[in-house]
Design a protein around this motif. Structure first.
Motif, PDB file in Angstrom:
ATOM      1  N   GLU A   1       0.819  -1.220   0.000  1.00 19.79           N
ATOM      2  CA  GLU A   1       0.000   0.000   0.000  1.00 19.79           C
ATOM      3  C   GLU A   1       0.848   1.264   0.000  1.00 19.79           C
ATOM      4  OE1 GLU A   1      -2.591  -3.292   1.510  1.00 19.79           O
ATOM      5  OE2 GLU A   1      -0.531  -2.662   1.887  1.00 19.79           O
ATOM      6  N   PHE A   2       2.117   1.162   0.403  1.00 22.78           N
ATOM      7  CA  PHE A   2       3.006   2.324   0.351  1.00 22.78           C
ATOM      8  C   PHE A   2       3.194   2.788  -1.096  1.00 22.78           C
ATOM      9  CE2 PHE A   2       5.582   2.069   4.587  1.00 22.78           C
ATOM     10  CZ  PHE A   2       4.398   1.982   5.305  1.00 22.78           C
ATOM     11  N   GLY A   3       2.884   1.941  -2.049  1.00 22.08           N
ATOM     12  CA  GLY A   3       2.926   2.333  -3.452  1.00 22.08           C
ATOM     13  C   GLY A   3       1.899   3.387  -3.811  1.00 22.08           C
ATOM     14  N   SER A   4       0.920   3.596  -2.939  1.00 25.36           N
ATOM     15  CA  SER A   4      -0.079   4.653  -3.151  1.00 25.36           C
ATOM     16  C   SER A   4       0.450   6.033  -2.782  1.00 25.36           C
ATOM     17  CB  SER A   4      -1.335   4.370  -2.324  1.00 25.36           C
ATOM     18  OG  SER A   4      -1.923   3.156  -2.719  1.00 25.36           O
ATOM     19  N   LEU A   5       1.636   6.073  -2.196  1.00 26.35           N
ATOM     20  CA  LEU A   5       2.234   7.350  -1.775  1.00 26.35           C
ATOM     21  C   LEU A   5       2.900   8.002  -2.989  1.00 26.35           C
ATOM     22  CD1 LEU A   5       3.754   6.158   1.630  1.00 26.35           C
ATOM     23  CD2 LEU A   5       1.573   7.340   1.243  1.00 26.35           C
ATOM     24  N   THR A   6       2.081   8.477  -3.882  1.00 27.28           N
ATOM     25  CA  THR A   6       2.563   8.946  -5.185  1.00 27.28           C
ATOM     26  C   THR A   6       3.315  10.271  -5.124  1.00 27.28           C
ATOM     27  OG1 THR A   6       0.390   9.910  -5.599  1.00 27.28           O
ATOM     28  CG2 THR A   6       0.810   7.691  -6.485  1.00 27.28           C
ATOM     29  N   ASN A   7       3.368  10.926  -3.971  1.00 24.92           N
ATOM     30  CA  ASN A   7       4.165  12.147  -3.796  1.00 24.92           C
ATOM     31  C   ASN A   7       5.464  11.872  -3.048  1.00 24.92           C
ATOM     32  OD1 ASN A   7       2.432  14.246  -4.984  1.00 24.92           O
ATOM     33  ND2 ASN A   7       0.991  13.565  -3.423  1.00 24.92           N
ATOM     34  N   LEU A   8       5.685  10.618  -2.650  1.00 25.65           N
ATOM     35  CA  LEU A   8       6.831  10.273  -1.820  1.00 25.65           C
ATOM     36  C   LEU A   8       8.143  10.439  -2.585  1.00 25.65           C
ATOM     37  CD1 LEU A   8       7.368   9.203   1.069  1.00 25.65           C
ATOM     38  CD2 LEU A   8       7.481   6.915   0.079  1.00 25.65           C
ATOM     39  N   LYS A   9       9.034  11.256  -2.027  1.00 29.99           N
ATOM     40  CA  LYS A   9      10.342  11.480  -2.634  1.00 29.99           C
ATOM     41  C   LYS A   9      11.460  10.795  -1.846  1.00 29.99           C
ATOM     42  CE  LYS A   9       9.149  15.824  -4.846  1.00 29.99           C
ATOM     43  NZ  LYS A   9       8.643  15.109  -5.968  1.00 29.99           N
ATOM     44  N   GLU A  10      11.254  10.624  -0.528  1.00 29.63           N
ATOM     45  CA  GLU A  10      12.305  10.042   0.309  1.00 29.63           C
ATOM     46  C   GLU A  10      11.702   9.019   1.267  1.00 29.63           C
ATOM     47  OE1 GLU A  10      16.008  11.496   3.144  1.00 29.63           O
ATOM     48  OE2 GLU A  10      14.351  12.877   2.784  1.00 29.63           O
ATOM     49  N   LEU A  11      12.212   7.803   1.210  1.00 29.67           N
ATOM     50  CA  LEU A  11      11.799   6.709   2.092  1.00 29.67           C
ATOM     51  C   LEU A  11      13.039   6.191   2.802  1.00 29.67           C
ATOM     52  CD1 LEU A  11       9.733   4.633   3.132  1.00 29.67           C
ATOM     53  CD2 LEU A  11      10.200   3.272   1.068  1.00 29.67           C
ATOM     54  N   VAL A  12      13.059   6.327   4.131  1.00 30.28           N
ATOM     55  CA  VAL A  12      14.221   5.933   4.926  1.00 30.28           C
ATOM     56  C   VAL A  12      13.767   4.838   5.893  1.00 30.28           C
ATOM     57  CG1 VAL A  12      16.084   6.756   6.413  1.00 30.28           C
ATOM     58  CG2 VAL A  12      15.054   8.320   4.758  1.00 30.28           C
ATOM     59  N   ILE A  13      14.216   3.597   5.637  1.00 38.74           N
ATOM     60  CA  ILE A  13      13.704   2.454   6.416  1.00 38.74           C
ATOM     61  C   ILE A  13      14.800   1.538   6.943  1.00 38.74           C
ATOM     62  CG2 ILE A  13      11.424   2.375   5.345  1.00 38.74           C
ATOM     63  CD1 ILE A  13      12.475   0.234   3.463  1.00 38.74           C
ATOM     64  N   GLN A  14      16.068   1.963   6.865  1.00 36.29           N
ATOM     65  CA  GLN A  14      17.133   1.050   7.259  1.00 36.29           C
ATOM     66  C   GLN A  14      17.130   0.765   8.762  1.00 36.29           C
ATOM     67  OE1 GLN A  14      17.945   4.276   6.471  1.00 36.29           O
ATOM     68  NE2 GLN A  14      19.714   4.947   7.619  1.00 36.29           N
ATOM     69  N   ASN A  15      17.835  -0.308   9.102  1.00 29.99           N
ATOM     70  CA  ASN A  15      18.033  -0.755  10.478  1.00 29.99           C
ATOM     71  C   ASN A  15      16.726  -1.028  11.209  1.00 29.99           C
ATOM     72  OD1 ASN A  15      20.683   0.770   9.763  1.00 29.99           O
ATOM     73  ND2 ASN A  15      21.187  -0.596  11.460  1.00 29.99           N
ATOM     74  N   ASN A  16      15.941  -1.907  10.629  1.00 30.09           N
ATOM     75  CA  ASN A  16      14.750  -2.465  11.243  1.00 30.09           C
ATOM     76  C   ASN A  16      14.852  -3.975  11.098  1.00 30.09           C
ATOM     77  OD1 ASN A  16      12.646  -0.395  12.176  1.00 30.09           O
ATOM     78  ND2 ASN A  16      13.291   0.471  10.215  1.00 30.09           N
ATOM     79  N   ASN A  17      13.796  -4.683  11.404  1.00 33.51           N
ATOM     80  CA  ASN A  17      13.766  -6.138  11.237  1.00 33.51           C
ATOM     81  C   ASN A  17      12.834  -6.535  10.101  1.00 33.51           C
ATOM     82  OD1 ASN A  17      15.499  -6.585  13.468  1.00 33.51           O
ATOM     83  ND2 ASN A  17      13.782  -6.232  14.854  1.00 33.51           N
ATOM     84  N   LEU A  18      12.785  -5.689   9.081  1.00 36.63           N
ATOM     85  CA  LEU A  18      11.917  -5.961   7.942  1.00 36.63           C
ATOM     86  C   LEU A  18      12.507  -7.076   7.096  1.00 36.63           C
ATOM     87  CD1 LEU A  18      11.227  -2.233   7.076  1.00 36.63           C
ATOM     88  CD2 LEU A  18       9.632  -3.832   8.148  1.00 36.63           C
ATOM     89  N   LYS A  19      11.640  -7.795   6.400  1.00 38.20           N
ATOM     90  CA  LYS A  19      12.101  -8.918   5.576  1.00 38.20           C
ATOM     91  C   LYS A  19      11.401  -8.866   4.226  1.00 38.20           C
ATOM     92  CE  LYS A  19       8.673 -11.954   7.627  1.00 38.20           C
ATOM     93  NZ  LYS A  19       8.397 -13.114   8.416  1.00 38.20           N
ATOM     94  N   GLY A  20      11.822  -9.723   3.364  1.00 41.86           N
ATOM     95  CA  GLY A  20      11.205  -9.800   2.049  1.00 41.86           C
ATOM     96  C   GLY A  20      11.846  -8.824   1.078  1.00 41.86           C
ATOM     97  N   VAL A  21      11.185  -8.627  -0.025  1.00 39.10           N
ATOM     98  CA  VAL A  21      11.691  -7.747  -1.075  1.00 39.10           C
ATOM     99  C   VAL A  21      10.897  -6.440  -1.073  1.00 39.10           C
ATOM    100  CG1 VAL A  21      12.470  -9.668  -2.522  1.00 39.10           C
ATOM    101  CG2 VAL A  21      10.163  -8.761  -2.806  1.00 39.10           C
ATOM    102  N   MET A  22      11.482  -5.425  -1.687  1.00 43.61           N
ATOM    103  CA  MET A  22      10.787  -4.153  -1.840  1.00 43.61           C
ATOM    104  C   MET A  22       9.572  -4.392  -2.736  1.00 43.61           C
ATOM    105  SD  MET A  22      11.030  -0.940  -0.886  1.00 43.61           S
ATOM    106  CE  MET A  22      12.728  -0.789  -0.358  1.00 43.61           C
TER     107      MET A  22
END
Length: 193
Positions: A153-174
């Motif tokens: 659903e983050f793909g709906s953020l059509t104005n998003l210019k900067e996404l900073v998500i490092q150093n979490n426990n996220l998994k999978g692919v973008m």
């Protein structure tokens, strides 16, 4: 400046702006802040505030800018009532002591352009509802304990210019939906690990 700011300003209910960033104020954020219904700006960053954000902040319906970053003893659970402040454009909760989940109610913030909750102790899944905050241009989620997948659903953020998500426990692919934003030239910066 130093001292307990809210002992001084509690009587000023008609205030529109509180800007005391980069001082040495301490104490807790008073529940009486909810009586200051004309507030549009609260800038409290880089002080020594402690405790939590009071639920009464929900009555500050005109609030556009809330910044409490770098108050290391300010924490607890981020109140879901912040999602009722639908005039918010700028929300900086970074480098504090917040824990628990990121409220799904933040998806209600359709005018929100900047959200940074980096450098806290937030955990759980990223709420898919955040994809409804379609005005977001900057989303900072780094250095927390978020887990699971990045919501498509983050793909709906059509104005998003900067996404900073490092150093979490996220998994999978973008998710492909986010990759599409990058391919279309909207999203210009992704920081992940």
């Amino acid at each position: 400046f130093t001292g307990d700011l809210f002992q001084v300003i509690n009587d000023f209910e008609s205030l529109e702006t509180i800007d005391v960033a980069f001082n040495d104020f301490n104490g807790t954020l008073s529940p009486l802040i909810g009586n200051m219904t004309n507030l549009t700006t609260i800038l409290l960053g880089n002080n020594q505030f402690s405790g939590s954000i009071p639920e009464e902040i929900q009555f500050c319906k005109l609030l556009q800018d809330l910044s409490v970053e770098a108050n290391h003893d300010l924490g607890g659970i981020i109140p879901a009532v912040l999602g009722q402040l639908t005039s918010l454009v700028f929300l900086n909760l970074s480098t504090c002591g917040f824990k628990g989940p990121l409220p799904a109610s933040f998806g209600n913030l359709e005018k929100l352009k900047f959200l940074d909750v980096s450098f806290n102790n937030l955990d759980g899944a990223l709420p898919k509802e955040l994809g409804n905050a379609t005005s977001l241009t900057t989303l900072g989620l780094a250095y927390n304990e978020f887990d699971g997948l990045i919501p498509s659903e983050f793909g709906s953020l059509t104005n998003l210019k900067e996404l900073v998500i490092q150093n979490n426990n996220l998994k999978g692919v973008m998710p492909q939906e986010i990759c599409t934003l990058r391919q279309e030239g909207v999203l210009t910066s992704i920081t992940a690990s």
